[in-house]
Motif scaffolding. Structure first.
Motif, mmCIF file in Angstrom:
data_model
loop_
_atom_site.group_PDB
_atom_site.id
_atom_site.type_symbol
_atom_site.label_atom_id
_atom_site.label_comp_id
_atom_site.label_asym_id
_atom_site.label_seq_id
_atom_site.Cartn_x
_atom_site.Cartn_y
_atom_site.Cartn_z
ATOM 1 N N ALA A 190 0.832 -1.205 0.000
ATOM 2 C CA ALA A 190 0.000 0.000 0.000
ATOM 3 C C ALA A 190 0.866 1.253 0.000
ATOM 4 N N HIS A 191 1.904 1.250 0.828
ATOM 5 C CA HIS A 191 2.815 2.397 0.898
ATOM 6 C C HIS A 191 3.535 2.583 -0.430
ATOM 7 N N ALA A 192 4.011 1.481 -1.013
ATOM 8 C CA ALA A 192 4.727 1.560 -2.290
ATOM 9 C C ALA A 192 3.816 2.079 -3.396
ATOM 10 N N SER A 193 2.539 1.678 -3.378
ATOM 11 C CA SER A 193 1.616 2.132 -4.427
ATOM 12 C C SER A 193 1.360 3.635 -4.330
ATOM 13 N N GLN A 194 1.301 4.169 -3.112
ATOM 14 C CA GLN A 194 1.129 5.611 -2.962
ATOM 15 C C GLN A 194 2.375 6.360 -3.434
ATOM 16 N N LYS A 195 3.555 5.790 -3.214
ATOM 17 C CA LYS A 195 4.791 6.414 -3.701
ATOM 18 C C LYS A 195 4.797 6.461 -5.225
#
Length: 696
Positions: free
Chosen positions: A591-596
């Protein structure tokens, strides 16, 4: 020559301890590697970084030298990754894959006889997913074969596809559990034949969720008592009624462990028929639930709790923004949009049901404030983290970055859910029931000492407070956070103390929750999206049946809820808890990587633009800056800090100019320029425009 070797030995004494039983899990950053063992976190010797990947289970020996303990990898016990995602290239007769994950230090090669790249139609520069045939060692490169072409650089969702491939996530849902879910029906009257289930549809229950939510798994009802206290009802979707142990739906939910919320899509744990229909507590529809009724006194202290399966009917569905407007302005908030506005209609609907929606919300808000005070007094810690979310248009393009913040509405829901989780965990613990408890261990002393020492060294806290933090005082940590609130060092204090914490995990036995200051805790309130919550519902139902029903009925329920023998829940529980903890870690990282990815896409159209920012962290890589307007974070590489070399000072947590002595550290106010953005990697690179100055 002998004397020279002897002298070297005197300057750098090294003693190697070989312990075949010392195993751990590898955790990599872009510059360093660590192995988490039973004896704490040990830094990996540099030469080991080529042969391990994040998540690998390894056997290590320990070296002690002037630089402290170092771990040397003796063997890899279990590999965490079976594939990589990277950019395809050619190297003479070989194909090559350059990993997008910059923590992986070695390229992988495709042998000349392997036709997988040609068969997949891969061109140089394409992003691919490749299965690992052999892993890199100290002496040989790794070998891969292409599994599929993810896309070229022009693919709109390339970054998200890369994230999914990197974390082994998949879109869609298998046919068999989908078909099984489609055959499920809702039989309210049949469910009410259960002697444990109660009909509480006469209560005024309501839901509060994000404006774009589709699955509603929790509802609240609340009343003030004549003595000034509260009767709180927390109603949670009864997923276990529909998902039998060992069914195709259950097995797929176990495998997934959790729903994954990516920037542009949701990868659900359950089939849509369940999560968005049968189990979703939609307004004005009868639904099966698990209810926790909690009696509290006028100071918010629990006087008693009762749990049971129920039938409820949510009366109103509010978005967080709507609830906040009602709490701030009362009924006047609805008048802004006129009598036909959505909020006005909801107020009128609540009134027709005999409820004053504003008063109900204010009662819940009052209770939330009291509960925060109760938790603070028992030592709970509250870390405030920044979560940037991209808003996407119909074409999937990011048009705005938002930062979700805690509000009165989010807080009243959070406090109600925390309370229900605690009450259920306490009930199961008192009865000695094994379940999926949420456990948060106390931080390792050396981690706390490191954080406290850094804060003292920087002059953020005094030595007395530092000693209290080093000793594990939750009150001292909370005081440090409270005193830093609203200052330039708040993010630094929050980050250092948060990094010192252990990660919460699931375990079969209750061992308490350090950060919440709770003697018992579990996850009970989100069974639509978390498998541990489904486990807790099953064990709670069995515990209630054993308490209130005969042995025969208990056996019948146990078969559906938990199976038996080697294939049953009791036998599987330790492995399930470990798997759920790992799946949660993967889901959070994805989830964090997708927002980045979306942040990089957003700023990819703003190259050359300048923004006010604050330095949020520094490391050997450079300085991380968080921009004021969006709270998005980018990296200022050492080369982009200025026209001199900067050295990293770990004790001062600063980058120091080798010529000027200029210091860059967290809390500095700066102006930055967007230099480059790489959505496929989720990287945003900035350059420093102004000299840093400290915030006041």
């Amino acid at each position: 020559m002998g004397r020279k070797r002897s002298g070297r030995g005197r300057r750098s004494p090294v003693r190697r301890e070989r312990r075949s039983s010392l195993t751990g899990t590898v955790r990599l950053t872009e510059r360093h590697g660590f192995v988490e063992t039973a004896e704490g976190s040990l830094k990996l010797a540099g030469r080991a970084l080529r042969e391990v990947m994040d998540g690998d289970v390894v056997a290590v020996s320990v070296q002690r030298g002037e630089g402290g303990k170092r771990a040397t990898v003796e063997s890899v016990i279990e590999r965490a990754a079976a594939s990589i995602v990277g950019a395809y290239a050619e190297a003479g007769p070989l194909g090559a894959v350059h990993p997008l994950d910059t923590r992986i230090k070695a390229d992988f090669f495709i042998l000349p006889h392997d036709r997988s790249a040609r068969d997949a139609g891969v061109q140089v520069g394409d992003i691919v997913r490749a299965r690992i045939v052999s892993y890199p060692s100290r002496y040989e490169s790794g070998v891969v074969t292409i599994e599929r072409r993810i896309g070229g650089e022009d693919a709109a969702d390339l970054g998200i596809q890369c994230v999914m491939a990197r974390f082994d996530l998949e879109d869609g849902y298998p046919e068999e559990p989908e078909r099984a879910a489609s055959e499920l029906v809702q039989d309210i009257e049949g469910a009410l034949a259960d002697p444990l289930r109660r009909d509480v549809r006469n209560r005024f229950a309501f839901t509060i969720d994000p404006v774009d939510a589709r699955d509603f798994d929790d509802a609240i009802s609340i009343e003030r008592t004549s003595a000034g206290g509260f009767e709180l009802g927390v109603h949670i979707a009864d997923v276990s009624h529909y998902v039998a142990w060992g069914s195709s739906i259950d097995l797929e939910a176990r495998r997934r462990g959790t729903s994954v919320y990516l920037a542009d899509r949701v990868l659900p744990m359950l089939p849509e028929r369940l999560c968005n229909d049968l189990c979703s507590l939609r307004p004005d529809e009868d639904r099966l639930a698990m209810t926790v009724d909690i009696s509290l006194d006028a100071r918010g202290r629990v006087q008693g709790a009762r749990m049971y399966p129920s039938v409820i009917r949510s009366r109103v569905r509010l978005a967080y923004g709507e609830a906040d407007r009602l709490l701030e302005a009362g009924e006047a908030a609805a008048a802004e949009g006129g009598p036909d506005s959505a909020l006005a209609r909801k107020l009128a609907h609540a009134a027709a049901e005999g409820a004053d929606l504003v008063e109900v919300l204010r009662a819940a808000d009052d209770l939330a404030r009291l509960r925060r005070t109760v938790r603070e007094r028992r030592g709970a810690l509250d870390f405030d983290t920044v979560e940037v979310h991209a808003l996407l248009d119909e074409a999937g393009k990011p048009y705005e970055l938002t930062c979700r913040k805690r509000t009165a509405a989010t807080s009243l829901v959070e406090e109600a859910m925390l309370l229900a989780n605690e009450c259920v965990a306490a009930y199961l613990t008192r009865r000695g029931v094994a379940s999926a408890f949420r456990v948060h261990d106390a931080p390792a002393p050396d981690h706390l000492q490191g954080a406290a020492s850094a804060l003292v060294e920087l002059g953020v806290i005094d030595r007395t407070l530092g000693l209290a933090i080093s000793a594990g005082s939750q009150e001292a940590m909370r005081r440090a956070i409270d005193e830093a609130a609203g200052t330039s060092v708040f993010e630094l204090v929050n980050a250092l103390l948060l990094r010192a914490m252990q990660r919460a995990v699931y375990r079969p036995d209750n061992e308490g929750h350090y950060a919440l200051g709770a003697e018992a805790y579990c996850h009970f309130t989100s069974p639509i999206r978390r498998y541990p919550d489904l486990i807790v519902h099953r064990t709670l139902k069995l515990a209630l049946a054993r308490e209130r029903l005969g042995a025969r009925e208990v056996r019948e329920r146990a078969s559906r809820l938990a199976g038996a023998g080697r294939e049953g829940l009791d036998a599987a529980l330790p492995a399930l808890c470990r798997a759920c903890s790992e799946r949660e870690r993967i889901a959070d990282a994805a989830a964090h990587a997708s927002q980045k990815v979306e942040v990089a896409r957003y700023y990819g159209e703003r190259i050359g633009e300048q923004y006010h920012a604050v330095i949020s962290w520094v490391s050997e890589m450079g300085a991380f800056a968080r921009m004021d307007d969006t709270q998005a974070e980018g990296l200022i590489h050492l080369r982009d800090l200025g026209d001199e070399w900067f050295d990293f000072d770990g004790r001062q947590l600063a980058l120091v100019g080798s010529v000027s002595g200029r210091v860059v550290r967290p809390g500095n106010r700066v102006i930055v320029e967007v230099v480059s953005a790489n959505p496929a990697r989720g990287h945003l690179d900035l350059a420093l425009v102004t000299s840093p100055r400290a915030l006041h």
